[in-house]
Design an enzyme around this catalytic site. Structure first.
Site, PDB file in Angstrom:
ATOM      1  N   ASP A  47       0.832  -1.196   0.000  1.00 39.27           N
ATOM      2  CA  ASP A  47       0.000   0.000   0.000  1.00 39.27           C
ATOM      3  C   ASP A  47       0.868   1.247   0.000  1.00 39.27           C
ATOM      4  O   ASP A  47       1.530   1.552   0.986  1.00 39.27           O
ATOM      5  CB  ASP A  47      -0.921  -0.009   1.227  1.00 39.27           C
ATOM      6  N   TYR A  52       3.621   9.854   0.074  1.00 38.61           N
ATOM      7  CA  TYR A  52       4.593   9.274   0.990  1.00 38.61           C
ATOM      8  C   TYR A  52       6.031   9.589   0.570  1.00 38.61           C
ATOM      9  O   TYR A  52       6.963   9.408   1.357  1.00 38.61           O
ATOM     10  CB  TYR A  52       4.417   7.759   1.090  1.00 38.61           C
ATOM     11  N   LYS A  81      -2.175   6.250  -4.525  1.00 39.07           N
ATOM     12  CA  LYS A  81      -3.255   7.185  -4.202  1.00 39.07           C
ATOM     13  C   LYS A  81      -3.029   8.518  -4.899  1.00 39.07           C
ATOM     14  O   LYS A  81      -1.889   8.997  -4.993  1.00 39.07           O
ATOM     15  CB  LYS A  81      -3.331   7.409  -2.687  1.00 39.07           C
ATOM     16  N   HIS A 114      -6.859   9.943  -2.349  1.00 38.95           N
ATOM     17  CA  HIS A 114      -6.260   9.934  -1.017  1.00 38.95           C
ATOM     18  C   HIS A 114      -7.125  10.671   0.004  1.00 38.95           C
ATOM     19  O   HIS A 114      -7.366  10.179   1.105  1.00 38.95           O
ATOM     20  CB  HIS A 114      -4.866  10.562  -1.078  1.00 38.95           C
ATOM     21  N   ASN A 170     -10.320   8.122   3.380  1.00 40.61           N
ATOM     22  CA  ASN A 170     -10.679   9.260   4.243  1.00 40.61           C
ATOM     23  C   ASN A 170     -11.976   9.925   3.807  1.00 40.61           C
ATOM     24  O   ASN A 170     -12.115  11.147   3.885  1.00 40.61           O
ATOM     25  CB  ASN A 170      -9.535  10.283   4.248  1.00 40.61           C
ATOM     26  N   SER A 218      -3.523   2.739  10.079  1.00 40.43           N
ATOM     27  CA  SER A 218      -3.162   3.111  11.463  1.00 40.43           C
ATOM     28  C   SER A 218      -3.806   2.160  12.461  1.00 40.43           C
ATOM     29  O   SER A 218      -4.370   2.572  13.485  1.00 40.43           O
ATOM     30  CB  SER A 218      -3.557   4.570  11.760  1.00 40.43           C
ATOM     31  N   PHE A 220      -2.653   0.371  14.687  1.00 44.49           N
ATOM     32  CA  PHE A 220      -2.098   0.376  16.034  1.00 44.49           C
ATOM     33  C   PHE A 220      -2.356   1.698  16.754  1.00 44.49           C
ATOM     34  O   PHE A 220      -1.721   1.997  17.769  1.00 44.49           O
ATOM     35  CB  PHE A 220      -0.602   0.085  15.986  1.00 44.49           C
ATOM     36  N   LEU A 223       0.475   4.609  17.896  1.00 46.72           N
ATOM     37  CA  LEU A 223       1.871   4.190  17.783  1.00 46.72           C
ATOM     38  C   LEU A 223       2.610   4.922  16.665  1.00 46.72           C
ATOM     39  O   LEU A 223       3.678   5.491  16.874  1.00 46.72           O
ATOM     40  CB  LEU A 223       1.954   2.678  17.561  1.00 46.72           C
ATOM     41  N   SER A 275       5.891  -2.553   9.189  1.00 46.89           N
ATOM     42  CA  SER A 275       6.780  -3.396   9.991  1.00 46.89           C
ATOM     43  C   SER A 275       8.222  -3.090   9.619  1.00 46.89           C
ATOM     44  O   SER A 275       8.546  -2.885   8.449  1.00 46.89           O
ATOM     45  CB  SER A 275       6.475  -4.883   9.782  1.00 46.89           C
ATOM     46  N   ASN A 276       9.075  -3.074  10.622  1.00 44.88           N
ATOM     47  CA  ASN A 276      10.473  -2.710  10.419  1.00 44.88           C
ATOM     48  C   ASN A 276      11.436  -3.877  10.557  1.00 44.88           C
ATOM     49  O   ASN A 276      12.584  -3.783  10.123  1.00 44.88           O
ATOM     50  CB  ASN A 276      10.874  -1.624  11.423  1.00 44.88           C
TER      51      ASN A 276
END
Length: 342
Positions: A47, A52, A81, A114, A170, A218, A220, A223, A275-276
């Site tokens: 995504d 970005y 987007k 977007h 959104n 989002s 989480f 975070l 995720s990192n």
């Protein structure tokens, strides 16, 4: 290698991976490595978004994964987007083709609007991505472009094969209802901020009733915004330390992140967590391998207070690509991290 369950998209019947790979806040070489590692771990939904500021780097990671035989183009869902400054009909094609070129693909599996907010055009040779500010500093300049004009330009690109499925992000249900009244190519997916503090039950119910899949971003909660020193996020209890979440995680022998993601996917939502590390990639991808009880689902849903972290009304009057870090150095970020919250 883990695989994700899927959600069926209308009208094509295509299978959208329910657990995808978010690319917001992956930058430079780290973005390239993240996409490559995500493909290797088993992710098949990536995504992205022009805003970005990392689509070229993400595309490099995907191309490398394809070249190494990890995936084929047909096996992955590549998502982008349309940014707010490209809403006029004459600029929609420009935006889509630029993102396709950056990703190095010939079509997008899903392409979102977007935000349903039209801003004055900023030429890519002036600033790309342009962010929210017309002058690059503080001036927000709206442009009264009807959503219908933007949508019809996107529909033409569907006809030409550049986009497989259209989506909206959104967007409130009232505006979605209006869009559905005239859309020749109906949106297949609604992407909105959803987490236990912002459950969005009515929006999900309406979208599903109209045949749209729903993707939660989002997942989480605070975070991702805590990483950007958002005051609102810093004041909000972390979901991963919340007693409700940790007790359910302990009962299932899972991590709090897996519990939060499963709460979403068990509602039929797709998720796109960032995720990192390899451990995070595997844990997120395996989060649908257990079920929460109905009581646990309701308890987690009871955390809902309608708390939204990504709100255009909170955009700060500063350069859209910069945010002040805790040690007072300027960090390159995108708009979604440059908020002031009350």
């Amino acid at each position: 290698m883990s695989t994700s369950p899927t959600v069926t998209l209308k009208p094509t019947g295509a299978k959208l991976p329910q657990i995808g790979f978010g690319t917001w806040k992956h930058y430079g070489e780290k973005a390239t490595e993240a996409i490559y590692a995500g493909a290797k771990a088993g992710y098949r939904l990536f995504d992205g978004a022009a805003d970005y500021g990392n689509e070229k780097e993400c595309g490099e990671g995907l191309r490398r994964a394809i070249a190494d035989g990890i995936v084929t183009r047909d096996e992955v869902f590549v998502v982008s987007k349309l940014w707010n400054t490209f809403h006029r009909k004459e600029h929609v094609r420009e935006a889509v083709l630029r993102s396709l070129s950056d990703w190095g693909v010939s079509y997008f599996d899903v392409y979102y609007v977007h935000f349903p907010i039209s801003l004055a055009y900023v030429a890519p040779d002036v600033r790309y991505p342009p962010g929210w500010f017309f002058d690059g500093k503080s001036q927000v300049k709206h442009d009264p472009v009807p959503l219908r004009d933007t949508w019809e330009a996107l529909e033409q690109l569907v006809d030409e094969g550049y986009i497989k499925h259209l989506g909206v992000s959104n967007m409130a249900s009232a505006l979605l209802m209006d869009l559905l009244s005239y859309a020749r190519h109906r949106p297949s997916v609604l992407q909105i901020e959803i987490h236990p503090y912002n459950a969005q039950e009515r929006a999900v119910q309406y979208a599903h009733s109209q045949g749209l899949a729903v993707t939660a971003y989002s997942s989480f909660g605070p975070l991702g915004f805590r990483e950007l020193d958002s005051p609102k996020a810093l004041r909000t209890p972390a979901l991963f330390a919340h007693p409700t979440i940790t007790s359910i995680a302990l009962a299932h022998g899972r991590t709090p992140a897996q519990v939060v993601l499963r709460w979403a996917t068990q509602r039929g939502l797709a998720v796109i967590p960032k995720s990192n590390t390899e451990q995070q990639r595997q844990e997120n991808l395996q989060s649908a391998s257990f079920d929460l009880t109905q009581q646990e689902m309701e308890i987690i849903g009871g955390l809902n207070i309608g708390l939204r972290f990504n709100d255009p009304a909170d955009v700060s009057a500063r350069d859209p690509r910069t945010c002040r870090s805790s040690n007072d150095h300027w960090l390159v970020q995108d708009f979604e991290g440059c908020h002031i919250f009350s």
